[in-house]
Structures are given as structure tokens and as C-alpha cells.
Design a protein around this motif. Structure first.
Motif, PDB file in Angstrom:
ATOM      1  N   UNK A   1      32.376  50.613  23.823  1.00  0.00           N
ATOM      2  CA  UNK A   1      32.002  51.171  25.114  1.00  0.00           C
ATOM      3  C   UNK A   1      32.345  50.192  26.236  1.00  0.00           C
ATOM      4  N   UNK A   2      32.761  50.737  27.346  1.00  0.00           N
ATOM      5  CA  UNK A   2      33.107  49.930  28.513  1.00  0.00           C
ATOM      6  C   UNK A   2      31.889  49.847  29.429  1.00  0.00           C
ATOM      7  N   UNK A   3      31.226  48.709  29.414  1.00  0.00           N
ATOM      8  CA  UNK A   3      30.059  48.493  30.246  1.00  0.00           C
ATOM      9  C   UNK A   3      30.346  47.317  31.187  1.00  0.00           C
ATOM     10  N   UNK A   4      30.736  47.612  32.432  1.00  0.00           N
ATOM     11  CA  UNK A   4      31.103  46.524  33.356  1.00  0.00           C
ATOM     12  C   UNK A   4      29.976  45.521  33.575  1.00  0.00           C
ATOM     13  N   UNK A   5      28.739  45.999  33.650  1.00  0.00           N
ATOM     14  CA  UNK A   5      27.627  45.080  33.872  1.00  0.00           C
ATOM     15  C   UNK A   5      27.455  44.100  32.726  1.00  0.00           C
ATOM     16  N   UNK A   6      27.537  44.617  31.500  1.00  0.00           N
ATOM     17  CA  UNK A   6      27.398  43.755  30.334  1.00  0.00           C
ATOM     18  C   UNK A   6      28.571  42.789  30.218  1.00  0.00           C
ATOM     19  N   UNK A   7      29.775  43.263  30.551  1.00  0.00           N
ATOM     20  CA  UNK A   7      30.954  42.399  30.521  1.00  0.00           C
ATOM     21  C   UNK A   7      30.825  41.271  31.541  1.00  0.00           C
ATOM     22  N   UNK A   8      30.383  41.615  32.743  1.00  0.00           N
ATOM     23  CA  UNK A   8      30.197  40.586  33.779  1.00  0.00           C
ATOM     24  C   UNK A   8      29.144  39.568  33.339  1.00  0.00           C
ATOM     25  N   UNK A   9      28.054  40.037  32.754  1.00  0.00           N
ATOM     26  CA  UNK A   9      26.984  39.133  32.343  1.00  0.00           C
ATOM     27  C   UNK A   9      27.449  38.186  31.229  1.00  0.00           C
ATOM     28  N   UNK A  10      28.179  38.722  30.255  1.00  0.00           N
ATOM     29  CA  UNK A  10      28.653  37.881  29.159  1.00  0.00           C
ATOM     30  C   UNK A  10      29.648  36.841  29.653  1.00  0.00           C
ATOM     31  N   UNK A  11      30.539  37.246  30.594  1.00  0.00           N
ATOM     32  CA  UNK A  11      31.485  36.274  31.149  1.00  0.00           C
ATOM     33  C   UNK A  11      30.767  35.241  32.009  1.00  0.00           C
TER      34      UNK A  11
END
Length: 282
Positions: free
Chosen positions: A3-13
């Protein structure tokens, strides 16, 4: 499906870059401090940007005596550390491979008992056996020598265990085929086992090199001649100045140079290191 979750991607980065920043900041400060003069480092807090003394500081410690406490150049200290680290690394790999080879492929009395004796030494850190080891080295007149720096540290139960576990995965058909082709024990070891073990050797090389390079207590005990000092123990001697001011323009460049070889080894061998930990070649 991912799944593409921009918020989760930003947080992990964000967490990743925060970790990188926390790790890299002390290294950056050490490098910056190595480019300033002693007066600048003593008069103010450590600056955050490089100064104009880079070539002066590094050339002084590489060509002349490092400090009053260490009368040889840092280049000689680095050479001593390199000799010690490589000697320990190759010694551990060779002895561990041959020990594991004997335990797995030869039938002799007390074979497993010998292996478990080796394995039990994992519970005995260097500090526990350092005094009797020092006595043996002193009796053999190996103090202030490269042999004394490396020989007592070349045995490794960890490497023996890892090579044994790998050798146990070698198919018996391969052993029988080598025997039919007329390969003796030495030829089988050199021509078949060693090439199959190259990723394991690479992984252990990185681990053992860093272990040997970072040795502090053992070189401190067995060396009284400055020509055999290693760079890690010499940093501590540069800091032990009593009531005098620490020559940070000497300590920091030495620290930066001391970090470079292990870092370069990890960078250039990271692919083989990862393969040696997660893969088994057959």
C-alpha cells in the motif's frame, strides 16, 4: 500488494535520516575540530565548519612525532595497527578454517569434545585470561614485537563455529566426487572448500579486521617501545597530559585517521559481507 501511504513513508524516512544525523554528527565534529588550531579549539566551543589548518595539522602528525607522549608519527602508528589487524585477521581465518575442517571431515577420538572445548572459550573474554597470556608472551620474549601483538589473539571460537556450520552443509556427493578424482585432504581443502567459503571468509575478514584494529588493552600491555605503539592506544596517551592542555589539533586528526581503515573496509566489502551473513554458497 504494497500500500502507498505517504504519511508512513515520510515518517519512516524521517526516522532514518534522524538516525543518520545522530550517528554522523560526532564524526563531523571530530573532522571539523581536526581542521582548526589548538588555540581556536581551546578559546571557543567546537565550531561547526572546517577551518584553515587542515593541511598543517594532518601533515604535522603524519610526518613528525605525533605528540610529546607519542614520539613517532601517526603514519607509523597506522602501519603498526594495520600489521596487527591483518595478522589477527588472517591468523583467525586460517586457524579457524583448518580447525573446523578437521572437526567436520576427520574421524578421531574426542572430536566433538575438542569442538566444545573450543566453543566454551567464548565464555572467557580476553580480560579474564590476559594476565596468564601476558606471562607466556613475556617468557617467550615476544614483548615489543609484532608477533607478541598478534599471536595471542589469532584463535577464534566464533569463526571456528561459523566455518563448522558451513562445512556441515557441504553435500557428501561432492566429497565422494573429489575422492574419486584423487583429491587428497589438502587438495580438497584448497581447491574446493576454500573457494566455496569465500563469502564466509569475506564476512569474517570484515569482523576480525575491525576487532584487531580496535584492540586497546592488549597493545597497551605488551608494548613499551614507541615503535610498536598502535593508533588506538596512542590516542589515549595523547589525552593523558595531566594538568596541561590537550593538543586537540593533534588528537582529532589522529582520531579521524584511525577511523578511516575500518570504514573503508566496510564500504568496499559490504556486498561480500552481507552475502557471507545471509547466503550459503554450495
Amino acid at each position: 500488494m504494497i500500500e502507498n501511504r505517504p504519511g508512513l513513508t515520510f515518517f519512516s524516512h524521517f526516522i532514518l535520516w534522524l538516525g543518520v544525523l545522530i550517528v554522523a554528527l560526532p564524526l563531523w565534529i571530530a573532522f571539523v575540530a581536526s581542521t582548526h588550531s589548538a588555540e581556536q579549539l581551546i578559546a571557543t566551543t567546537v565550531p561547526l565548519w572546517p577551518g584553515d589548518q587542515f593541511w598543517t595539522n594532518y601533515s604535522n602528525i603524519l610526518t613528525g612525532p605525533a605528540s610529546e607522549a607519542v614520539g613517532i608519527s601517526v603514519s607509523q602508528l597506522l602501519l603498526n595497527s594495520l600489521i596487527m589487524a591483518l595478522g589477527i585477521t588472517f591468523g583467525k581465518i586460517i586457524i579457524s578454517m583448518t580447525a573446523a575442517y578437521a572437526i567436520v571431515f576427520f574421524n578421531f577420538r574426542f572430536r566433538m569434545f575438542s569442538f566444545w572445548l573450543i566453543f566454551m572459550t567464548l565464555m572467557l573474554p580476553v580480560e579474564v585470561r590476559i594476565m596468564p597470556t601476558f606471562q607466556v608472551v613475556a617468557d617467550l620474549e615476544l614483548l615489543n614485537s609484532y608477533t607478541g601483538l598478534t599471536l595471542p589473539l589469532i584463535a577464534s571460537a566464533t569463526a571456528t563455529f561459523l566455518f563448522r556450520q558451513f562445512f556441515l552443509t557441504i553435500p557428501h556427493e561432492l566429497i565422494e566426487a573429489a575422492r574419486v578424482d584423487g583429491a587428497g585432504p589438502v587438495r580438497f581443502f584448497i581447491d574446493i572448500l576454500a573457494p566455496l567459503s569465500r563469502t564466509n571468509i569475506a564476512a569474517l575478514f570484515v569482523i576480525m579486521f575491525i576487532y584487531g584494529w580496535n584492540q586497546y588493552l592488549w597493545p597497551l600491555l605488551v608494548t613499551t617501545d614507541e615503535s610498536y605503539y598502535t593508533v588506538v592506544m596512542s590516542i589515549q596517551r595523547m589525552l593523558a597530559v595531566g594538568d596541561d592542555e590537550v593538543a586537540w589539533n593533534v588528537v582529532m586528526p589522529t582520531t579521524v585517521l584511525a577511523m578511516l581503515p575500518p570504514v573503508l573496509i566496510v564500504i568496499f566489502m559490504q556486498r561480500q559481507f552481507v552475502k557471507g551473513l545471509v547466503e550459503t554458497e554450495k
